[in-house]
Design a protein around this motif. Structure first.
Motif, PDB file in Angstrom:
ATOM      1  N   SER A  62       0.887  -1.172   0.000  1.00 32.32           N
ATOM      2  CA  SER A  62       0.000   0.000   0.000  1.00 32.32           C
ATOM      3  C   SER A  62       0.922   1.218   0.000  1.00 32.32           C
ATOM      4  N   TYR A  63       0.963   1.940  -1.121  1.00 35.83           N
ATOM      5  CA  TYR A  63       1.897   3.051  -1.320  1.00 35.83           C
ATOM      6  C   TYR A  63       1.105   4.347  -1.431  1.00 35.83           C
ATOM      7  N   SER A  64       1.163   5.176  -0.392  1.00 35.14           N
ATOM      8  CA  SER A  64       0.387   6.415  -0.343  1.00 35.14           C
ATOM      9  C   SER A  64       1.271   7.616  -0.645  1.00 35.14           C
ATOM     10  N   HIS A  65       0.770   8.470  -1.522  1.00 37.77           N
ATOM     11  CA  HIS A  65       1.464   9.705  -1.886  1.00 37.77           C
ATOM     12  C   HIS A  65       0.955  10.858  -1.028  1.00 37.77           C
ATOM     13  N   SER A  66       1.707  11.960  -1.012  1.00 41.95           N
ATOM     14  CA  SER A  66       1.298  13.125  -0.224  1.00 41.95           C
ATOM     15  C   SER A  66       0.019  13.755  -0.767  1.00 41.95           C
ATOM     16  N   SER A  67      -0.344  13.447  -1.990  1.00 41.37           N
ATOM     17  CA  SER A  67      -1.595  13.944  -2.583  1.00 41.37           C
ATOM     18  C   SER A  67      -2.812  13.178  -2.077  1.00 41.37           C
ATOM     19  N   GLY A  68      -2.570  12.066  -1.401  1.00 41.49           N
ATOM     20  CA  GLY A  68      -3.654  11.211  -0.933  1.00 41.49           C
ATOM     21  C   GLY A  68      -3.888  10.013  -1.834  1.00 41.49           C
ATOM     22  N   LYS A  69      -3.257  10.009  -3.011  1.00 42.99           N
ATOM     23  CA  LYS A  69      -3.407   8.878  -3.937  1.00 42.99           C
ATOM     24  C   LYS A  69      -2.739   7.644  -3.334  1.00 42.99           C
ATOM     25  N   VAL A  70      -3.445   6.513  -3.392  1.00 44.93           N
ATOM     26  CA  VAL A  70      -2.922   5.248  -2.868  1.00 44.93           C
ATOM     27  C   VAL A  70      -2.787   4.273  -4.030  1.00 44.93           C
ATOM     28  N   GLY A  99      10.961 -14.767   7.182  1.00 42.80           N
ATOM     29  CA  GLY A  99      12.227 -15.490   7.069  1.00 42.80           C
ATOM     30  C   GLY A  99      13.358 -14.499   7.320  1.00 42.80           C
ATOM     31  N   ASP A 100      14.289 -14.414   6.387  1.00 42.58           N
ATOM     32  CA  ASP A 100      15.403 -13.470   6.512  1.00 42.58           C
ATOM     33  C   ASP A 100      15.213 -12.232   5.648  1.00 42.58           C
ATOM     34  N   GLU A 101      14.075 -12.102   5.002  1.00 44.25           N
ATOM     35  CA  GLU A 101      13.866 -11.055   3.998  1.00 44.25           C
ATOM     36  C   GLU A 101      12.981  -9.929   4.517  1.00 44.25           C
ATOM     37  N   TRP A 102      13.460  -8.685   4.413  1.00 46.32           N
ATOM     38  CA  TRP A 102      12.674  -7.495   4.731  1.00 46.32           C
ATOM     39  C   TRP A 102      12.117  -6.920   3.434  1.00 46.32           C
ATOM     40  N   LYS A 103      10.799  -6.626   3.426  1.00 43.24           N
ATOM     41  CA  LYS A 103      10.162  -6.020   2.259  1.00 43.24           C
ATOM     42  C   LYS A 103       9.229  -4.898   2.703  1.00 43.24           C
ATOM     43  N   LEU A 104       9.077  -3.923   1.813  1.00 45.03           N
ATOM     44  CA  LEU A 104       8.208  -2.789   2.089  1.00 45.03           C
ATOM     45  C   LEU A 104       6.748  -3.218   2.018  1.00 45.03           C
ATOM     46  N   LEU A 105       6.005  -2.989   3.108  1.00 43.85           N
ATOM     47  CA  LEU A 105       4.595  -3.335   3.178  1.00 43.85           C
ATOM     48  C   LEU A 105       3.713  -2.107   2.934  1.00 43.85           C
ATOM     49  N   SER A 106       4.132  -0.961   3.497  1.00 45.50           N
ATOM     50  CA  SER A 106       3.344   0.260   3.280  1.00 45.50           C
ATOM     51  C   SER A 106       4.235   1.482   3.376  1.00 45.50           C
ATOM     52  N   ARG A 107       3.729   2.551   2.753  1.00 41.79           N
ATOM     53  CA  ARG A 107       4.454   3.826   2.747  1.00 41.79           C
ATOM     54  C   ARG A 107       3.415   4.934   2.737  1.00 41.79           C
TER      55      ARG A 107
END
Length: 150
Positions: free
Chosen positions: A62-70, A137-145
């Motif tokens: 879930s990637y949210s921009h400062s404009s509010g767009k997701v 596991g051993d992997e980090w991934k981006l879930l939200s921003r």
């Protein structure tokens, strides 16, 4: 052998420091791993590299921009790499990383400049960013921003 108060205080302080540093050392390995992923993400954004961005993000992003767009993962990657603009610079200033179990909370001040392909216009952005990374596991991934204009 006599022990004075100064020696007792110093030994107590040393033992306390060791006790406090053990959990910090355990967390620092994850914090370092997250910091490397955050930097890889920044570089992938500058390069507009869809493969690198895809590898760094969860499928449920879930990637949210400062404009509010997701955006979801596919939309984020498509828009970030469509060639309509290119980043001239992206700085992640004053980052903080807090690991809580299999999650990491990352905050930083985003300063960037990009150039629009259509007219060559340069646009600067000044944002506060909150990223949530998840470990499996051993992997980090981006879930939200999420981004907020400053």
């Amino acid at each position: 052998m006599t022990i004075n108060r100064r020696d007792l205080a110093l030994s107590t302080l040393a033992v306390s420091a060791l006790a406090l540093s053990a959990p910090a050392l355990a967390a620092s390995a994850d914090e370092e791993a997250v910091a490397k992923k955050v930097e890889a993400f920044r570089l992938a954004q500058i390069a507009a590299d869809p493969k690198a961005l895809g590898a760094l993000c969860w499928d449920d992003l879930s990637y949210s921009h400062s404009s509010g767009k997701v955006e979801d993962k596919a939309t984020f990657i498509a828009n970030a790499t469509d060639g309509k603009s290119k980043f001239l610079s992206i700085d992640y200033k004053d980052p903080t990383i807090k690991v809580v179990g299999p999650a990491a909370i990352v905050r930083f001040h985003w300063m960037a400049e990009q150039e629009m392909a259509a007219d060559g216009k340069k646009v600067s952005t000044n944002l506060h960013i909150l990223m949530n990374w998840q470990k499996q596991g051993d992997e980090w991934k981006l879930l939200s921003r999420a981004a907020t204009k400053l």
